[in-house]
Design a protein around this motif. Structure first.
Motif, PDB file in Angstrom:
ATOM      1  N   ASP A  56       0.827  -1.203   0.000  1.00 28.35           N
ATOM      2  CA  ASP A  56       0.000   0.000   0.000  1.00 28.35           C
ATOM      3  C   ASP A  56       0.864   1.257   0.000  1.00 28.35           C
ATOM      4  N   LEU A  66      -1.368  -4.208   2.427  1.00 25.37           N
ATOM      5  CA  LEU A  66      -2.819  -4.318   2.464  1.00 25.37           C
ATOM      6  C   LEU A  66      -3.168  -5.798   2.342  1.00 25.37           C
ATOM      7  N   ASP A  69      -9.740  -7.847   3.746  1.00 24.30           N
ATOM      8  CA  ASP A  69     -10.671  -6.886   4.341  1.00 24.30           C
ATOM      9  C   ASP A  69     -10.052  -5.501   4.548  1.00 24.30           C
ATOM     10  N   ASN A  70      -9.172  -5.093   3.647  1.00 26.16           N
ATOM     11  CA  ASN A  70      -8.521  -3.785   3.693  1.00 26.16           C
ATOM     12  C   ASN A  70      -7.792  -3.519   5.006  1.00 26.16           C
ATOM     13  N   ARG A  71      -7.247  -4.535   5.607  1.00 24.44           N
ATOM     14  CA  ARG A  71      -6.444  -4.359   6.815  1.00 24.44           C
ATOM     15  C   ARG A  71      -5.013  -4.054   6.400  1.00 24.44           C
ATOM     16  N   LYS A  72      -4.399  -3.127   7.135  1.00 21.48           N
ATOM     17  CA  LYS A  72      -3.040  -2.716   6.815  1.00 21.48           C
ATOM     18  C   LYS A  72      -2.086  -3.188   7.896  1.00 21.48           C
TER      19      LYS A  72
END
Length: 87
Positions: A56, A66, A69-72
């Motif tokens: 990301d 990334l 579930d769009n977790r970073k």
């Protein structure tokens, strides 16, 4: 002449050791350094721990990956094992 026959086998063993062990390892390390230097945002990667994700953001030493579930997640740049971008 006698000294040459004593040293020659040692030199031969060192040469074999160099070409079979040291040189291939140096080539692998160079390829890994080049891969880490070429990392960029959007690359699909696998970390040394087996985590799959997309870069990301990235800076000198740290990158944000990334994942599901769009977790970073934040990782060290050297944690990348391979880039799996489809060509």
């Amino acid at each position: 002449m006698e000294m040459l026959t004593t040293i020659l086998p040692l030199l031969l063993m060192f040469a074999i050791f160099w070409f079979l062990l040291i040189r291939p390892q140096q080539k692998r390390q160079k390829a890994i350094r080049e891969m880490h230097a070429a990392l960029q945002k959007g690359d699909k990667i696998i970390t040394i721990g087996g985590l799959h994700g997309v870069i990301d953001s990235i800076d000198e030493d740290i990158m944000v990956i990334l994942v599901n579930d769009n977790r970073k997640l934040t990782f060290d740049r050297n944690a990348v094992r391979e880039v799996v971008n489809p060509d």
